[in-house]
Design a protein around this motif. Structure first.
Motif, PDB file in Angstrom:
ATOM      1  N   LEU A 193       0.819  -1.208   0.000  1.00 34.50           N
ATOM      2  CA  LEU A 193       0.000   0.000   0.000  1.00 34.50           C
ATOM      3  C   LEU A 193       0.856   1.263   0.000  1.00 34.50           C
ATOM      4  N   ARG A 194       1.923   1.264   0.769  1.00 39.11           N
ATOM      5  CA  ARG A 194       2.734   2.474   0.873  1.00 39.11           C
ATOM      6  C   ARG A 194       3.340   2.858  -0.466  1.00 39.11           C
ATOM      7  N   ASN A 195       3.834   1.899  -1.211  1.00 41.90           N
ATOM      8  CA  ASN A 195       4.421   2.209  -2.512  1.00 41.90           C
ATOM      9  C   ASN A 195       3.350   2.521  -3.550  1.00 41.90           C
ATOM     10  N   SER A 196       2.188   1.923  -3.428  1.00 40.15           N
ATOM     11  CA  SER A 196       1.105   2.199  -4.369  1.00 40.15           C
ATOM     12  C   SER A 196       0.572   3.614  -4.213  1.00 40.15           C
ATOM     13  N   LEU A 197       0.671   4.162  -3.013  1.00 42.94           N
ATOM     14  CA  LEU A 197       0.142   5.497  -2.763  1.00 42.94           C
ATOM     15  C   LEU A 197       0.922   6.583  -3.496  1.00 42.94           C
ATOM     16  N   ILE A 198       2.149   6.277  -3.944  1.00 42.11           N
ATOM     17  CA  ILE A 198       2.926   7.288  -4.671  1.00 42.11           C
ATOM     18  C   ILE A 198       2.214   7.685  -5.948  1.00 42.11           C
ATOM     19  N   THR A 199       1.811   6.700  -6.726  1.00 45.69           N
ATOM     20  CA  THR A 199       1.101   6.980  -7.968  1.00 45.69           C
ATOM     21  C   THR A 199      -0.245   7.627  -7.690  1.00 45.69           C
ATOM     22  N   VAL A 200      -0.938   7.165  -6.682  1.00 41.78           N
ATOM     23  CA  VAL A 200      -2.250   7.710  -6.356  1.00 41.78           C
ATOM     24  C   VAL A 200      -2.130   9.169  -5.903  1.00 41.78           C
ATOM     25  N   THR A 201      -1.051   9.493  -5.197  1.00 43.71           N
ATOM     26  CA  THR A 201      -0.833  10.875  -4.785  1.00 43.71           C
ATOM     27  C   THR A 201      -0.717  11.796  -5.992  1.00 43.71           C
ATOM     28  N   THR A 202      -0.018  11.332  -7.022  1.00 44.43           N
ATOM     29  CA  THR A 202       0.082  12.109  -8.251  1.00 44.43           C
ATOM     30  C   THR A 202      -1.287  12.327  -8.878  1.00 44.43           C
ATOM     31  N   VAL A 203      -2.085  11.291  -8.903  1.00 48.77           N
ATOM     32  CA  VAL A 203      -3.425  11.398  -9.485  1.00 48.77           C
ATOM     33  C   VAL A 203      -4.276  12.375  -8.691  1.00 48.77           C
ATOM     34  N   ILE A 204      -4.168  12.340  -7.361  1.00 51.40           N
ATOM     35  CA  ILE A 204      -4.937  13.265  -6.533  1.00 51.40           C
ATOM     36  C   ILE A 204      -4.558  14.704  -6.851  1.00 51.40           C
ATOM     37  N   GLY A 205      -3.252  14.949  -7.009  1.00 52.89           N
ATOM     38  CA  GLY A 205      -2.815  16.299  -7.360  1.00 52.89           C
ATOM     39  C   GLY A 205      -3.341  16.747  -8.712  1.00 52.89           C
ATOM     40  N   LEU A 206      -3.268  15.848  -9.694  1.00 58.27           N
ATOM     41  CA  LEU A 206      -3.739  16.192 -11.033  1.00 58.27           C
ATOM     42  C   LEU A 206      -5.250  16.356 -11.077  1.00 58.27           C
ATOM     43  N   GLN A 207      -5.960  15.670 -10.185  1.00 56.77           N
ATOM     44  CA  GLN A 207      -7.418  15.755 -10.185  1.00 56.77           C
ATOM     45  C   GLN A 207      -7.924  17.081  -9.636  1.00 56.77           C
ATOM     46  N   LEU A 208      -7.016  17.918  -9.109  1.00 57.47           N
ATOM     47  CA  LEU A 208      -7.447  19.237  -8.653  1.00 57.47           C
ATOM     48  C   LEU A 208      -8.064  20.016  -9.805  1.00 57.47           C
ATOM     49  N   GLY A 209      -7.453  19.894 -10.990  1.00 53.32           N
ATOM     50  CA  GLY A 209      -8.019  20.565 -12.150  1.00 53.32           C
ATOM     51  C   GLY A 209      -9.402  20.059 -12.477  1.00 53.32           C
ATOM     52  N   ALA A 210      -9.599  18.745 -12.362  1.00 48.61           N
ATOM     53  CA  ALA A 210     -10.922  18.181 -12.629  1.00 48.61           C
ATOM     54  C   ALA A 210     -11.932  18.652 -11.586  1.00 48.61           C
ATOM     55  N   LEU A 211     -11.505  18.787 -10.329  1.00 53.00           N
ATOM     56  CA  LEU A 211     -12.415  19.268  -9.295  1.00 53.00           C
ATOM     57  C   LEU A 211     -12.853  20.697  -9.568  1.00 53.00           C
ATOM     58  N   ILE A 212     -11.899  21.548  -9.973  1.00 50.40           N
ATOM     59  CA  ILE A 212     -12.237  22.944 -10.228  1.00 50.40           C
ATOM     60  C   ILE A 212     -13.144  23.070 -11.446  1.00 50.40           C
ATOM     61  N   SER A 213     -12.821  22.326 -12.518  1.00 47.20           N
ATOM     62  CA  SER A 213     -13.662  22.386 -13.708  1.00 47.20           C
ATOM     63  C   SER A 213     -15.038  21.793 -13.426  1.00 47.20           C
ATOM     64  N   GLY A 214     -15.080  20.733 -12.612  1.00 47.32           N
ATOM     65  CA  GLY A 214     -16.362  20.169 -12.228  1.00 47.32           C
ATOM     66  C   GLY A 214     -17.132  21.088 -11.306  1.00 47.32           C
ATOM     67  N   ALA A 215     -16.406  21.862 -10.482  1.00 44.01           N
ATOM     68  CA  ALA A 215     -17.061  22.790  -9.570  1.00 44.01           C
ATOM     69  C   ALA A 215     -17.772  23.905 -10.326  1.00 44.01           C
ATOM     70  N   VAL A 216     -17.297  24.235 -11.526  1.00 45.16           N
ATOM     71  CA  VAL A 216     -17.968  25.262 -12.320  1.00 45.16           C
ATOM     72  C   VAL A 216     -19.413  24.869 -12.562  1.00 45.16           C
ATOM     73  N   ILE A 217     -19.646  23.622 -12.945  1.00 45.00           N
ATOM     74  CA  ILE A 217     -21.002  23.138 -13.203  1.00 45.00           C
ATOM     75  C   ILE A 217     -21.736  22.873 -11.893  1.00 45.00           C
ATOM     76  N   THR A 218     -21.063  22.209 -10.969  1.00 41.75           N
ATOM     77  CA  THR A 218     -21.707  21.806  -9.721  1.00 41.75           C
ATOM     78  C   THR A 218     -22.140  23.015  -8.896  1.00 41.75           C
ATOM     79  N   GLU A 219     -21.279  24.023  -8.801  1.00 44.82           N
ATOM     80  CA  GLU A 219     -21.636  25.211  -8.036  1.00 44.82           C
ATOM     81  C   GLU A 219     -22.804  25.958  -8.679  1.00 44.82           C
ATOM     82  N   THR A 220     -22.869  25.929  -9.991  1.00 41.43           N
ATOM     83  CA  THR A 220     -23.986  26.578 -10.676  1.00 41.43           C
ATOM     84  C   THR A 220     -25.292  25.846 -10.397  1.00 41.43           C
TER      85      THR A 220
END
Length: 317
Positions: A231-258
């Motif tokens: 699990l500890r080594n697998s979290l490295i890749t997942v951490t990268t995905v979480i960081g990159l998903q910030l853009g998806a959260l913000i773009s999704g928030a445009v629709i969701t907040e509306t």
């Protein structure tokens, strides 16, 4: 460690500079005249000329950028079409979207990471197929449709949660969570599907690695092998995905907040576009770009904390 931080910070500053140039030139390339928005849509030539002179719009583009960038470094992003400071408007909206993003991340991680681990450990079994199928459904659901369905079920039919609006956490924490729960579920569901698929793939690679076979050969329990080593080594890749998903959260928030009537950063972006507010649009895009860079910088630093085999120089030990 100091040299590593300096190199990463230098690269981040270069990216921010290039992003600011692209933001400034991109907004200037939009059709329309910024002076019209700043002049309350007045088409009087004298008024427009006065507005251009006041805000420096009559000067060459490089000069305009230099002044805007210098003021931005001091926290001054200009004024919007309502003659309100852009920086103050953005600062008042960012906490709302940050709270929504944090809640969405928590929902996504609580659901996605354990589901990915279970699917990998029980590969080829019913739980694996069920998790993969649910993740596919989560990825396929459009935010606007899912949000409307949640409003119809939980706000209209069951009357359990409010259909929209926002209550500051400092005023009423319970009401705040009630208003933020549905939009957080909308964004967190898609994120959990992405994390589940990535976690499953990363865990499968880790479980077939030599160090896991060695741990099992030493007689360690399966729970320790999976929960500590793999699990500890697998979290490295997942951490990268979480960081990159910030853009998806913000773009999704445009629709969701509306949809949910939340006056956050995403809805502010929509308002800036609809009102053709060039100064405000410059500000929100620049702040979003800086946010991406800061998150990626934090993700790079997190590598060395999650896996001691990775040197701070960026090369494997």
């Amino acid at each position: 460690m100091g040299g590593f931080l300096l190199r990463k910070a230098g690269a981040a500053l270069i990216v921010i500079f290039l992003a600011s140039v692209l933001v400034f030139l991109g907004v200037r390339a939009l059709p329309g005249d910024p002076a019209l928005a700043l002049g309350a849509e007045s088409r009087d030539p004298e008024v427009l000329a006065a507005v251009r002179e006041k805000y420096g719009l009559d000067q060459p583009v490089p000069v305009q950028y230099a002044k805007w960038a210098w003021n931005a470094l001091q926290g001054d992003l200009g004024v919007d079409s309502r003659q309100l400071p852009v920086s103050e408007t953005i600062v008042s909206r960012i906490p709302v979207t940050l709270e929504l993003a944090v809640l969405s991340l928590l929902i996504g991680m609580v659901i996605g990471i354990p589901a990915g681990v279970i699917a990998a450990v029980r590969r080829g079994k019913a739980s694996d197929y069920a998790s993969t199928s649910v993740a596919l459904v989560g990825l396929s659901l459009p935010n606007f449709w899912f949000g409307l369905m949640l409003i119809i079920v939980f706000a209209v039919n069951l009357n359990w949660l409010p259909a929209g609006g926002y209550v500051p956490f400092s005023e009423d924490p319970v009401e705040n969570l009630k208003h933020m729960l549905l939009p957080a579920i909308v964004l967190g569901t898609g994120l959990s599907a992405v994390l589940m698929r990535q976690m499953r793939s990363s865990m499968l690679d880790s479980l077939s690695a030599d160090y896991v076979r060695t741990a099992r050969a030493k007689g360690l329990s399966e729970r320790r092998v999976v929960g500590v080593h793999a699990l500890r080594n697998s979290l490295i890749t997942v951490t990268t995905v979480i960081g990159l998903q910030l853009g998806a959260l913000i773009s999704g928030a445009v629709i969701t907040e509306t949809i949910f009537g939340i006056a956050g950063f995403g809805r502010l972006t929509v308002d800036a576009v609809n009102q053709r507010d060039y100064a405000l649009l410059q500000g929100v895009v620049l702040v979003a770009a800086v946010g991406y860079v800061v998150v990626n910088f934090a993700v790079d630093i997190a590598y060395s904390l999650l896996n001691p085999r990775i040197r701070v120089s960026g090369r494997p030990a």
